[in-house]
Design a protein around this motif. Sequence first.
Motif, PDB file in Angstrom:
ATOM      1  N   ASN A   1      41.689  28.567  45.275  1.00 37.90           N
ATOM      2  CA  ASN A   1      41.395  27.292  45.927  1.00 37.90           C
ATOM      3  C   ASN A   1      39.916  26.942  45.904  1.00 37.90           C
ATOM      4  N   SER A   2      39.078  27.905  45.513  1.00 39.41           N
ATOM      5  CA  SER A   2      37.646  27.653  45.463  1.00 39.41           C
ATOM      6  C   SER A   2      37.294  26.793  44.251  1.00 39.41           C
ATOM      7  N   TYR A   3      36.085  26.219  44.279  1.00 39.42           N
ATOM      8  CA  TYR A   3      35.598  25.408  43.165  1.00 39.42           C
ATOM      9  C   TYR A   3      34.787  26.276  42.207  1.00 39.42           C
ATOM     10  N   VAL A   4      34.892  25.951  40.929  1.00 37.81           N
ATOM     11  CA  VAL A   4      34.057  26.576  39.906  1.00 37.81           C
ATOM     12  C   VAL A   4      33.147  25.496  39.328  1.00 37.81           C
ATOM     13  N   PHE A   5      31.849  25.764  39.334  1.00 40.11           N
ATOM     14  CA  PHE A   5      30.854  24.818  38.808  1.00 40.11           C
ATOM     15  C   PHE A   5      30.519  25.247  37.381  1.00 40.11           C
ATOM     16  N   LEU A   6      30.709  24.327  36.429  1.00 44.99           N
ATOM     17  CA  LEU A   6      30.507  24.668  35.024  1.00 44.99           C
ATOM     18  C   LEU A   6      30.101  23.428  34.237  1.00 44.99           C
TER      19      LEU A   6
ATOM     20  N   SER B   1      29.134  29.129  40.818  1.00 45.87           N
ATOM     21  CA  SER B   1      28.415  28.448  39.748  1.00 45.87           C
ATOM     22  C   SER B   1      28.289  29.343  38.521  1.00 45.87           C
ATOM     23  N   LEU B   2      28.790  28.851  37.384  1.00 46.58           N
ATOM     24  CA  LEU B   2      28.729  29.606  36.135  1.00 46.58           C
ATOM     25  C   LEU B   2      27.734  29.013  35.141  1.00 46.58           C
ATOM     26  N   THR B   3      27.032  27.960  35.521  1.00 45.62           N
ATOM     27  CA  THR B   3      26.070  27.369  34.594  1.00 45.62           C
ATOM     28  C   THR B   3      24.815  28.232  34.517  1.00 45.62           C
TER      29      THR B   3
END
Length: 687
Positions: free
Chosen positions: A451-456, A662-664
């Motif tokens: 349910n969490s957000y992934v920033f990419l 955050s994966l950026t």
Amino acid sequence: MELLAPAGSFEQAKISIESGCNALYGGLKKWSARNRAINLSFEEYNELIQICKSNNVKFYLTLNTLLSDTELNEICEMLKNKDILIPDGILVADFGLLNVLRNEFPEIEVHASTQLAAYSIEDVKYYESLGIKRVVLARELTLKEIEYIKRNTDVELEVFVYGNQCVVYSGNCLWGGLLHTGSGHRGRCIGACCDIYKKDEQLGNFFWSCNIGLFGMVSQLKAIGVDSIKIEGRVRPLDEIKTVVSKFRKAIDGTASYENDYNYAGYLGGNLPPTGMLNYFNPENATNYIENINLTKYDYIVKKIGNREQICLGNDETKGNYMFTLFSNDHKKNSINIRIRFLFVDSADGPVLSTVDYVNTKGERIFFHLDEGITFDKTSIYDIYLKFKHNIKCNIYECFAKYPANSNILINSEWIDSVISSINDDVIKFQSDSQRDAINQYKTAVVLSKNSYVFLDNADLTSDLYNQGYNHFIFFIRNIDEVKKAISLKIDAEIIYQLPYLDFEGKSHSIYQFLDGQSIMITRASQLMQANKYSYKQIFADYMLNVWNSESAKFLKQQGVTAIVAHPEITIDSINAIQKNSGVRMLVVKAGSFPLGYTRACFKKLGICNGNCGNETTTLRNILKGVDIQLVCNNIFGYRMIFSKETFISKGSIEPSNNIYSLTNIESEYHQNILNEQFDSEPIIIY
């Protein structure tokens, strides 16, 4: 055209008035963006307002830090106090304070501080719509861009003409706050950009930009209708302020000609990137040449190499002619980094060390003053530096002195010992606080809730994670092709498209229309004006809108924002309180990487990048603090980002569906470690 001068102290304010300013800006002991300035007590403030009125000089009160709910209440109580005189205007950087002033003190004129980073006509028109009377423009604008804004607005414009020109945009610098706990948002900038960095074998102050001095541009600024020219300098010496204010007064009045007088023009010179803004070292930091002094491999010097002066490491055998810019010892393996400055008074027997100006790792400033009427010993500045270096239990990354290091000075040894003891007490307190805070770090892997957000910023990665069961994404728009690819994905997932923070190439307008029907995340408040023209599913607000209090969240909620990414410099408890008090959903970047800042500067001329702005990442090492910094140039909007290679993790717990990972700007082999909260090294805590 108004000449606006600093009032960093009561004495500085009087000097500015005597030298011919039309207006002053200054802060109180609390809530000021110049924590290191002496600032004004309430009694001094009231007296200064009276002096200003009798001299037909305006006074603008700077309340331009980000504020907690408690501090907002304190400011309200202060302004309601009948014993406090009302200024001619208040500079704000906080939307919560802006909302309070509009609703409760409509008679007070509000100015948008440079911390609100207005760089476009859209920004200025948005602030105008909120009732703001004056906008202090971002320092990164060219004369032509300022002229365009002035032609298209009735709002008063204020422009900096002297002083500091940060490499990172004001209002969104996290460099000190995330890496070293000295937050510029709280008036405690520790100048991490001014440190010595290493690229390959080259050392330099690569991020320390030259000061501007636009005496020769006054007539041009006047001609395009700039309402106020501003002198930066609340921590500058009195004699400098006296000279500078007097000189600008003559330039405005036409009693002296400074047609070709440019200390440095910066962006206003019209060249992009601005010529001469960045150097291998900052020449303005240089002091005096010295001879025949022993250096160590932990001392840094400016040495002439051919026709160019460069920062070099000393060594045990080195003697010769050098220009000392600062003393520094090697990076010690802890998070404590301090700055020390020695201040002197003259006597018949020579300079007397009278004050030690100490700035701790949080950016807090303490002055240690020598009592009068005591005995003195004679020594050299370098010997005093060595005493501090060997006895203070942390890294002294900067130690300034007015005189060459081999100069003989007078000191009181007992006083020096007491100063060192006091500094060590402060260091020990910070270490114990840090260790106590560190207890809450996550030490074990916790599988990310779906349910969490992934920033990419990658469409293929979005598709891969969706196939693994992730359904909520925030997509950073690095280029148009990649966002088109993301929109075309045949997946049943929530995707929030983050709008670009800056856009000097005019490419955002097509993106607004292209994203019609999607959910977006704004990065500037002025983007709400464009957002209202389209039918977006949801409007999120990024942490770059600097929400630190419930009033700021309520302000954005009134304008259609449904969720806000919490600012990384505030605690989970504060975030939960804002969510409860405002009714706005608050998201938290749980782990990953943050941009430390955004810059319009270009580093190609320094030779530390290859100039391939389409796809370029350059790493530099902060040799004083032991941190790697990355320059990232691969976007289409005319700016660069500065990252740390460190991975951040926030403390405390929040609803899993409000977490962001955050994966950026993180190498792909570490993506799954971020998602599982696994770290090879100790994570940095966000305070």
